[in-house]
Motif scaffolding. Sequence first.
Motif, PDB file in Angstrom:
ATOM      1  N   TRP A   1      -9.619   3.224   7.088  1.00  0.00           N
ATOM      2  CA  TRP A   1      -9.990   2.218   6.082  1.00  0.00           C
ATOM      3  C   TRP A   1     -10.827   2.897   5.013  1.00  0.00           C
ATOM      4  O   TRP A   1     -11.862   3.481   5.339  1.00  0.00           O
TER       5      TRP A   1
ATOM      6  N   GLY B   1     -12.511  -0.673   0.778  1.00  0.00           N
ATOM      7  CA  GLY B   1     -11.519  -1.642   1.212  1.00  0.00           C
ATOM      8  C   GLY B   1     -11.936  -2.513   2.379  1.00  0.00           C
ATOM      9  O   GLY B   1     -11.195  -3.359   2.811  1.00  0.00           O
TER      10      GLY B   1
ATOM     11  N   ILE C   1      -6.749   1.377  -1.326  1.00  0.00           N
ATOM     12  CA  ILE C   1      -5.998   1.281  -0.074  1.00  0.00           C
ATOM     13  C   ILE C   1      -4.626   1.935  -0.225  1.00  0.00           C
ATOM     14  O   ILE C   1      -4.127   2.571   0.686  1.00  0.00           O
TER      15      ILE C   1
ATOM     16  N   CYS D   1       0.817  -1.223   0.000  1.00  0.00           N
ATOM     17  CA  CYS D   1       0.000   0.000   0.000  1.00  0.00           C
ATOM     18  C   CYS D   1       0.844   1.264   0.000  1.00  0.00           C
ATOM     19  O   CYS D   1       0.414   2.299  -0.489  1.00  0.00           O
TER      20      CYS D   1
ATOM     21  N   SER E   1      -5.284  -0.991   8.079  1.00  0.00           N
ATOM     22  CA  SER E   1      -5.364  -1.979   7.002  1.00  0.00           C
ATOM     23  C   SER E   1      -4.061  -2.740   6.788  1.00  0.00           C
ATOM     24  O   SER E   1      -4.016  -3.670   5.982  1.00  0.00           O
TER      25      SER E   1
END
Length: 156
Positions: free
Chosen positions: A151, A155, A122, A28, A91
């Motif tokens: 978040w 996602g 994300i 990410c 996440s």
Amino acid sequence: MSADSRPFWEKPLSSLTRSEWERLCDGCGRCCLIKLEDEDSGEIHHTSVACRLLDHRSCRCSHYEGRKSLVPDCMRLTLAKLAKIRWLPPSCSYRLRFEDKPLPPWHHLLTGDPDSVHKVGISVRGRVEASEQEVEIDDLPRFIRRWPKSWPKRGR
């Protein structure tokens, strides 16, 4: 199902090989954003300014193997450090597994698609506003953003 037959990402982090540990990363890029700590409260604020080594397209380090020599304060994430780090996004695969939670359904280990982290929003792709080389330290507070700590709706 016996413990040995579980996919590696469902096993305790302490049992992972170095290769498995590295593959757990979802790519990410949020951990590569510059963070500021409030001196009074200790609160961590994420910015939309990225480490100079972050490839904004792939959301991966452009010099991963040699990053520590190029960016001395780059942190190598370990199991011991996970217990102390307060700034990993909710996440983050490492954080989720450390908290004994499953990987999210968009994770590349579940989808087989390394772009799934980008498709659900994300990753930092398209959200990095500057590289650390382009922003003066005193200007970093102007780049504080809330999204790296949350978040995205798609996602979940």
